[in-house]
Design a protein around this motif. Structure first.
Motif, mmCIF file in Angstrom:
data_model
loop_
_atom_site.group_PDB
_atom_site.id
_atom_site.type_symbol
_atom_site.label_atom_id
_atom_site.label_comp_id
_atom_site.label_asym_id
_atom_site.label_seq_id
_atom_site.Cartn_x
_atom_site.Cartn_y
_atom_site.Cartn_z
ATOM 1 N N GLN A 28 -0.702 -5.808 -6.845
ATOM 2 C CA GLN A 28 -2.028 -5.454 -6.968
ATOM 3 C C GLN A 28 -2.852 -6.675 -6.643
ATOM 4 O O GLN A 28 -3.798 -6.652 -5.903
ATOM 5 C CB GLN A 28 -2.278 -5.166 -8.592
ATOM 6 N N LEU A 68 3.377 0.213 -7.026
ATOM 7 C CA LEU A 68 2.247 -0.733 -6.913
ATOM 8 C C LEU A 68 1.299 -0.760 -8.076
ATOM 9 O O LEU A 68 0.861 -1.739 -8.534
ATOM 10 C CB LEU A 68 1.074 -0.086 -5.865
ATOM 11 N N ASP A 69 1.001 0.407 -8.754
ATOM 12 C CA ASP A 69 0.370 0.455 -10.029
ATOM 13 C C ASP A 69 0.964 -0.460 -11.180
ATOM 14 O O ASP A 69 0.080 -0.591 -12.013
ATOM 15 C CB ASP A 69 -0.180 1.730 -10.419
ATOM 16 N N ILE A 70 2.152 -0.675 -11.168
ATOM 17 C CA ILE A 70 2.769 -1.657 -12.317
ATOM 18 C C ILE A 70 3.119 -2.716 -11.842
ATOM 19 O O ILE A 70 3.928 -3.498 -12.423
ATOM 20 C CB ILE A 70 3.985 -0.608 -12.903
ATOM 21 N N ASN A 110 0.870 -1.197 -0.136
ATOM 22 C CA ASN A 110 -0.067 0.065 -0.037
ATOM 23 C C ASN A 110 1.063 1.211 0.047
ATOM 24 O O ASN A 110 0.544 2.214 -0.201
ATOM 25 C CB ASN A 110 -0.844 -0.128 1.254
#
Length: 237
Positions: free
Chosen positions: A228, A221-223, A216
Motif C-alpha cells: 500500500q 495488496l489490500d492487507i 498492483n
C-alpha cells in the motif's frame, strides 16, 4: 507496520489461503532424495542458484558413486566436482567433515534413523553438525523422503513475510524459521507446511520481487502495508 500478536495466526492463514488459490495446494515435492543425500544437496545450495547446486550434486554422484567415497576422497577432487556451486573451496572440506562426523556417530552414512525421532529432536541433531542451521535442517526433514513437518524459509519467503509485517527484518532468516512455523495452524499437515513454503517462495520470486515488486497485481495488496505504501507513493508521483 508489524501485525499485532493476537491477530498474526489468522493473518498468516489468510495469506496462505490467498496464495494457495494462486499457486495451488498439495504441491508436488520437487525430488525424492534420501535424507543423507538431501543434507549434502542443502549444503551445496547455500548462496547458490538451484541449477548450479544441482550440477554440483550430480557431479558428486557421478564422480564418486557413494557418500563414503566422497568422504574419503582427496579434498581437491571433491572441490573440483562441486566447482559449479559458489565457494567450492569451503564447501568441499565442510561436506567431508560432516560425512566423517556422521560416520563416527552412526557407524554408517545414513540419516534414515531421523524418521524415528520427533521432528524438533531430529532438527536439533542435524543442527549440531558443522554448517547446518535451521534452513538446512528444515530442508532435510521436509524435502527428503522423510516428508516431515518442518518449514524452510528462503530469502523470497522471508522477504514476503517482512513486507507483510508478519516479522521484522532485524529478526534475520535464521530465527524466522521457528517464528513463521509456529504461526501456522498446529493442525497443518506436513504437506500443508510444505505448501506454505512453496506459495510464499513462489510469490516472492514472481510478484513480491526484491526490486520493483508488482504490487498492483498482488492478491495481498489490500492487507500488505508495504504494498500500500509503494502504490501510494507511486500514485503521488
Amino acid at each position: 507496520m508489524q501485525q499485532q500478536d493476537g491477530h498474526k495466526e489468522a493473518f498468516v492463514l489468510e495469506v496462505h489461503r490467498r496464495l494457495s488459490e494462486v499457486y495451488g495446494t498439495a504441491i508436488k515435492y520437487f525430488h525424492d532424495l534420501d535424507p543423507m543425500s538431501e543434507l549434502v544437496s542443502a549444503l551445496l545450495s547455500h548462496r547458490t542458484k538451484n541449477s548450479n547446486s544441482g550440477k554440483a550434486f550430480g557431479n558428486l554422484k557421478i564422480t564418486f558413486g557413494s557418500w563414503e567415497a566422497v568422504r574419503d576422497a582427496p579434498t581437491n577432487e571433491v572441490e573440483a566436482a562441486i566447482s559449479p556451486c559458489t565457494w567450492p573451496e569451503q564447501k568441499a572440506p565442510r561436506i567431508q567433515q560432516v560425512l566423517r562426523i556422521i560416520s563416527e556417530i552412526r557407524n554408517e552414512l545414513s540419516l534414515d534413523f531421523l524418521a524415528d525421532m520427533e521432528v524438533a529432536e531430529a532438527r536439533r541433531w542435524l543442527e549440531a553438525l558443522p554448517g547446518v542451521g535451521p534452513k538446512t535442517s528444515a530442508a532435510v526433514m521436509s524435502f527428503s523422503t522423510l516428508r516431515a513437518k518442518a518449514l524452510p524459509v528462503d530469502s523470497h519467503h522471508f522477504r514476503v513475510a517482512v513486507r507483510l509485517g508478519i516479522i521484522e527484518a532485524k529478526i534475520g532468516e535464521a530465527k524466522a524459521h521457528r517464528i513463521l512455523e509456529d504461526l501456522l495452524p498446529a493442525t497443518f499437515s506436513a504437506q500443508e507446511v510444505y505448501d506454505n513454503h512453496q506459495v510464499m517462495m513462489r510469490h516472492g520470486q514472481r510478484v513480491c520481487t526484491h526490486f520493483q515488486p508488482d504490487c498492483n497485481h498482488c492478491v495481498l495488496l489490500d492487507i500488505c502495508p508495504t504494498g500500500q505504501s509503494i502504490v501510494g507513493n507511486d500514485g503521488k508521483g
